[in-house]
Design an enzyme around this catalytic site. Structure first.
Site, PDB file in Angstrom:
ATOM      1  N   GLU A 295      -3.646  76.414 -19.831  1.00 49.29           N
ATOM      2  CA  GLU A 295      -2.290  76.996 -19.847  1.00 49.29           C
ATOM      3  C   GLU A 295      -1.212  75.894 -19.908  1.00 49.29           C
ATOM      4  O   GLU A 295      -1.326  74.873 -19.236  1.00 49.29           O
ATOM      5  CB  GLU A 295      -2.102  77.812 -18.558  1.00 49.29           C
TER       6      GLU A 295
ATOM      7  N   LYS B  88       2.423  86.730 -20.757  1.00 52.74           N
ATOM      8  CA  LYS B  88       1.831  86.885 -19.417  1.00 52.74           C
ATOM      9  C   LYS B  88       2.501  88.019 -18.648  1.00 52.74           C
ATOM     10  O   LYS B  88       3.724  88.046 -18.515  1.00 52.74           O
ATOM     11  CB  LYS B  88       1.982  85.552 -18.684  1.00 52.74           C
TER      12      LYS B  88
ATOM     13  N   CYS C 100      -3.682  82.947 -16.826  1.00 51.80           N
ATOM     14  CA  CYS C 100      -3.716  82.495 -15.444  1.00 51.80           C
ATOM     15  C   CYS C 100      -3.664  83.644 -14.435  1.00 51.80           C
ATOM     16  O   CYS C 100      -4.645  84.334 -14.260  1.00 51.80           O
ATOM     17  CB  CYS C 100      -2.608  81.477 -15.226  1.00 51.80           C
TER      18      CYS C 100
HETATM   19  N1  PUT Z   1      -1.254  79.780 -11.492  1.00 51.04           N
HETATM   20  C1  PUT Z   1      -0.864  80.469 -10.307  1.00 51.04           C
HETATM   21  C2  PUT Z   1      -1.720  80.138  -9.180  1.00 51.04           C
HETATM   22  C3  PUT Z   1      -1.161  80.614  -7.892  1.00 51.04           C
HETATM   23  C4  PUT Z   1      -1.915  80.071  -6.751  1.00 51.04           C
HETATM   24  N2  PUT Z   1      -1.315  80.366  -5.482  1.00 51.04           N
END
Ligand code: PUT
EC number: 3.5.1.53
Length: 297
Positions: free
Chosen positions: A47, A120, A157
């Protein structure tokens, strides 16, 4: 797409980002070439790979890192590479759309065609991962993209923590799920290490939908100057490829640049998926509660 016995090799690459865009794009290209040499047809990069994970801070100047989708130089370069190598490349980037900003991915097919955008949907907010400051919640909805080698779904993510996202992509025909990621240590709690949880959650999506799943996460220690002093995250890599019962078939460590490649027979997996009955036995009329936030009908 070819007929019966469609075999497709997929790859996850991971690397440490510098904060220089040209260096990171060059690294991504080098690793995609390596994945291609190993036979990969669909290659996942981590990402927001063009720079450091800037969401550690809430800084106005970081909005300058956003670029419009159309004419985006990194996407154009990846299109050229896709065409040259005949590989599919989902390209993660920070998108500026007039006054809106998104954490987006453009899906580049094996002939360089841009198949479209996914933005996202789930935007995290917490110490070190202050994405709500920068990104509007995505408005594209979950999608499946028909590429030369497979129909694929790409979540970004934090989307990976939501089974609804994986299911929605699978329902639309996604045969392989991809998740570009940026996750590591938690600045507020040095004892919290989410890597095993992170992997298990996605392994569940693979198993529950009977599809392979590819996750790519950055490595490296990144320190960002915030409005309250410095913040540091050590990204834990652990990029992996899971098979359709959720089993991990390739796993990277938390330190090294890696190119993971695995081959899957998509027609064999499809037959297993249909035989197992999970899509036959779904009861969507009973799932209306999933459309609520508080569980009330
Ligand atoms: N990429 C977001 C991760 C959040 C972890 N707390």
């Amino acid at each position: 797409m070819a007929g019966a016995g469609r075999k497709v090799a997929v790859a996850a690459v991971q690397f440490a980002c510098t904060d220089v865009e040209a260096e990171n794009v060059a690294t991504a290209e080098r690793l995609i070439r390596e994945a291609h040499k190993k036979g990969a047809k669909i290659v996942l990069i981590q990402e927001l790979f063009e720079g450091h994970y800037f969401c550690q801070a809430q800084r106005l100047d970081f909005f300058q890192r956003a670029k419009p989708y159309k004419g985006n130089s990194t996407i154009i370069r990846m299109q050229q590479l896709s065409k040259e190598l005949e590989v599919v490349i989902p390209v993660s980037f920070f998108e500026e759309a007039n006054n809106a900003h998104y954490n987006s991915v453009a899906i580049i097919d094996a002939d360089g065609t841009d198949l479209g955008l996914y933005r996202k949907s789930h935007i995290p907010d917490g110490p070190g991962y202050q994405e709500k400051f920068y990104f509007n919640p995505g408005d594209t909805g979950f999608k499946a993209f028909k590429t030369k080698y497979a129909t694929i779904g790409v979540g970004i993510c934090w989307d990976q923590w939501f089974p609804e996202c994986a299911r929605a992509m699978a329902l639309q025909g996604a045969e392989i799920l991809f998740y570009p990621t940026a996750i590591g240590s938690e600045p507020q709690d040095g004892n919290l290490d989410s890597r095993e949880h992170w992997k298990r959650v996605m392994q569940g999506h693979a198993g529950a939908n009977l599809v392979p799943l590819v996750a790519s996460n950055r490595i490296g220690r990144e320190t960002v100057e915030t409005e309250h002093g410095k913040s540091t995250i050590t990204f834990y890599g652990n990029s992996f490829i899971a098979g359709p019962t959720g089993e991990i078939v390739k796993l990277a460590n938390d330190k090294d640049e890696e190119v993971l490649v695995s081959e899957f027979d998509l027609d064999e997996i499809k037959a297993t998926r249909h035989g197992w009955g999970i899509f036959r036995d779904r009861r969507p009329e009973l799932y209306k509660v999933l459309l609520t936030l508080d569980g009330e009908k």
